[in-house]
Design a protein around this motif. Sequence first.
Motif, PDB file in Angstrom:
ATOM      1  N   GLU A   1      20.613 -14.693 -21.246  1.00  0.00           N
ATOM      2  CA  GLU A   1      21.857 -13.971 -20.966  1.00  0.00           C
ATOM      3  C   GLU A   1      22.048 -13.763 -19.463  1.00  0.00           C
ATOM      4  O   GLU A   1      23.160 -13.870 -18.944  1.00  0.00           O
ATOM      5  CB  GLU A   1      21.844 -12.621 -21.690  1.00  0.00           C
ATOM      6  N   ASN A   2      20.964 -13.489 -18.750  1.00  0.00           N
ATOM      7  CA  ASN A   2      21.109 -13.272 -17.312  1.00  0.00           C
ATOM      8  C   ASN A   2      21.442 -14.578 -16.585  1.00  0.00           C
ATOM      9  O   ASN A   2      22.200 -14.587 -15.612  1.00  0.00           O
ATOM     10  CB  ASN A   2      19.833 -12.663 -16.738  1.00  0.00           C
TER      11      ASN A   2
ATOM     12  N   ARG B   1      25.059 -15.101 -17.101  1.00  0.00           N
ATOM     13  CA  ARG B   1      25.835 -14.183 -16.261  1.00  0.00           C
ATOM     14  C   ARG B   1      25.923 -14.689 -14.825  1.00  0.00           C
ATOM     15  O   ARG B   1      26.996 -14.664 -14.207  1.00  0.00           O
ATOM     16  CB  ARG B   1      25.184 -12.797 -16.292  1.00  0.00           C
TER      17      ARG B   1
ATOM     18  N   SER C   1      18.255 -15.889 -11.267  1.00  0.00           N
ATOM     19  CA  SER C   1      18.105 -14.935 -12.371  1.00  0.00           C
ATOM     20  C   SER C   1      16.656 -14.478 -12.509  1.00  0.00           C
ATOM     21  O   SER C   1      16.381 -13.289 -12.677  1.00  0.00           O
ATOM     22  CB  SER C   1      18.590 -15.572 -13.670  1.00  0.00           C
TER      23      SER C   1
ATOM     24  N   GLU D   1      15.517 -11.923 -10.154  1.00  0.00           N
ATOM     25  CA  GLU D   1      16.060 -10.587 -10.444  1.00  0.00           C
ATOM     26  C   GLU D   1      15.311  -9.884 -11.582  1.00  0.00           C
ATOM     27  O   GLU D   1      15.082  -8.671 -11.530  1.00  0.00           O
ATOM     28  CB  GLU D   1      17.544 -10.697 -10.795  1.00  0.00           C
ATOM     29  N   ILE D   2      14.959 -10.631 -12.626  1.00  0.00           N
ATOM     30  CA  ILE D   2      14.484  -9.964 -13.862  1.00  0.00           C
ATOM     31  C   ILE D   2      12.981 -10.096 -14.102  1.00  0.00           C
ATOM     32  O   ILE D   2      12.463  -9.498 -15.056  1.00  0.00           O
ATOM     33  CB  ILE D   2      15.235 -10.520 -15.092  1.00  0.00           C
TER      34      ILE D   2
END
Length: 815
Positions: free
Chosen positions: A414-415, A418, A434, A437-438
């Motif tokens: 999902e990220n 996005r 991504s 970030e996660i």
Amino acid sequence: MAQFFINRPIFAWVLSIIIMLAGAMSIKTLPLEQYPDIAPPRVSINATYTGASAKTVEDSVTQVIEQQLKGLDRLLYMQGSSASSGNSRLELTFEAGTNIDVAQMQVQNKLQQAMSRLPQEVQSRGVTVTKGGNDFLLIISMFSDDGSASAVDVGDYISSNLVDVISRIDGVGEVQTLGTGYAMRIWLDPDKLRKYALMPSDVSSALTAQNTQVSAGQLGALPATAGQQLNATITSRSKLQSVAQFEAVVLRVGADGAVVRLRDVARVELGAENLTVRSLLGGKPGAGMGVVLADGANAVQVATAVKAKIAELEPLFPNQLKTFVSSDTTPFVSASIEEVIKALVEAMVLVVVVIYIFLQNFRATLIPAIAVPVVLLGTFGVLSVAGYSINTLTMFGMVLAIGLLVDDAIVVVENVERVMSEEGLSPKEATKKSMAEITPALVGIALVLSAVFIPMAFFGGSTGVIYRQFSITIVSAMVLSVFVALTLTPALCATLLQPVAKGEHHAHAAPRQGLAGWFDRFFGGFNRGFDRTADRYQGFVGGMVRRGKRSLLVYALICIAMAVMFLRLPTSFLPTEDQASLSVQVTLPPGSSNARLQPILDEVQAYFIKQPDVISINVITGQNGDQSSARAFVRLKDWAERKESTQTSAAIARRATADLARIRDARIFVSLPPAVRGLGANAGFNFHLKDTNGLGHDALVKARDQVVQLLGQNKNVANVRSNNLDDTPQFAVDIDDARAGALGLPTASINSTLSGAMGGTYVNDFLNNGRVKRVYMQGEAAFRMQPDDINSWSVRNASSQMVPFSAFSSTRWSY
């Protein structure tokens, strides 16, 4: 880490494939069982003192052994029992996690210190030490299909040809013959003994001397004389093998050459060794084997191995002997695992379907779907390394972990979408940004969830065994899930996801035709419904926030209701489940004979045979060494054939207990098997009363009866009963030693005569069909039935006169 695998997707695939292969190979080696080793390990000690009363066994065998069992590492408690059949049994229970082999070795070492203090007859028969308890994993019944073999024939074949073979199977702790083999029986006639001025001790001495193996040496053995040309082994006396040889044993030779042989004073026969044990399968006489599982062994593997060995040997059985598994605890284990596996597959399918419905993109759904088998198979590999098994607890942990392990992959997918939608990057570049970030968030999620489950792995005792494997399974799955989310999932996102223009999504701009159009319409309706639900939920939450005091009041009421319901819920160690088997305990009043027991057993068998849900009933008498009790094992039909609530094992047990209560001459209880193997022979619990103040046997029995009565009035328990047999009247023979001395009677002769005549004596061994079997001596049945029969026996004094027991003893009943 993620950047490395984004640039090297093949390496990520290789790591995942290795994890899957390792897990797949581990599945074949992992043992299969219902629960892990929850029951604490046990070591059993068994001894036999033929002809002794329960009190005699307790004082001369059980207590002697107990007093030496000191200083054993991690011993929790020991439990001893002494039976009127002469059997002594001690069970030593150790702390969970104790190495059972080390515990058994320590027990054997301590037992050696007590051996010299045990009666000689107990030493000659041997004292055995085995791993495991006394609850049967399997009961295999055998009977002659054409009736050509008697129950003793069947029992003798089992003890001579099958017990040793089955005992050598890895994981078998003990094999008990539920029947009896052959023994040489010497039935003494007191009138004939008196006629020839003989006593039972004379017969025993003659048998010991003449039924023996003599090592006679060799002719021409070294050192030899010069020129010796012959070397041969000398054979002399050997063990007797037939009834005729025993009948010819010489007891006395007179001065005139007259010979008194054993047949002149006794009846000799090849008869049953154990006269109390009897096994019936559906009313057919036969015998059986009770297989006890060794502590730490895998039940399913051991049962499979035993059945395979029996099937291998069955073509060699004589007299058309047939086998039937009358009790088997393993089908329930397999069925339990199958149901959990079914739930696991259903959970996997549902997870993939839910992901697809919400992501609405096949490629995006495929990425977390691939992560599921990788993580699950990897978890099996962790279980193998940890020495765990495939059981209901580990499989249940995997079912719960499915919902957690796909979260990491979904977050990554999902990220990435996005980032592509917001910044218009390519899938590879979007994935790199991504993951930067996660990645901390993924690691943080794993640490937080692990902090919840890891403390459960440090619980102690049986509870710790239950939760440890469950905890490790979930934590392993979550750690592997994070590993896959940092390696394989970003590599898949970079290669599988399609580019998305900035500000757009994967949703289709124009309606499609056919099946694709149906999916478009379905997803359109789902999205609109989801948006409406989300709006309503946001409005509801906003209303609760604006009415904070009311919301807190509602929350408090919910908490109170939850606490009340929690306190009202019944508690248990583990749920009692339908295992397709029942256990029946039949107990008659104290002192009842086998003649009273058999008609009642016929009624019990007839009742169960008529029940539509019963496959078989196997009745075993004399297992406790007495004539007034019996135990039966009832096998029920498969669960697929018992779907109604009235067909469950619990319902059948309740109904049978109520129906059989009409038999007033016996107490009959129908019980379920225990939820966990090793925690008793039946469902429920046992507790023991201990006379810590030394008030005596009578006070202890009175307290026991009071406890049973009070518990019987409690609606929370059922089938409350004592595990001990009730006290029975005893017939005491009081010897007047002064009078016996005046008559010139040795005390040893009096004791041996009484023991050999009334109780029976194990003399030595003989050979029968190549097997070593026992020789027993006892008075003929007609001379030991009534109290006055004791006066039929006589003891020889120093003047070779035969003095009856009535001349130096008196008798009375004691209670």
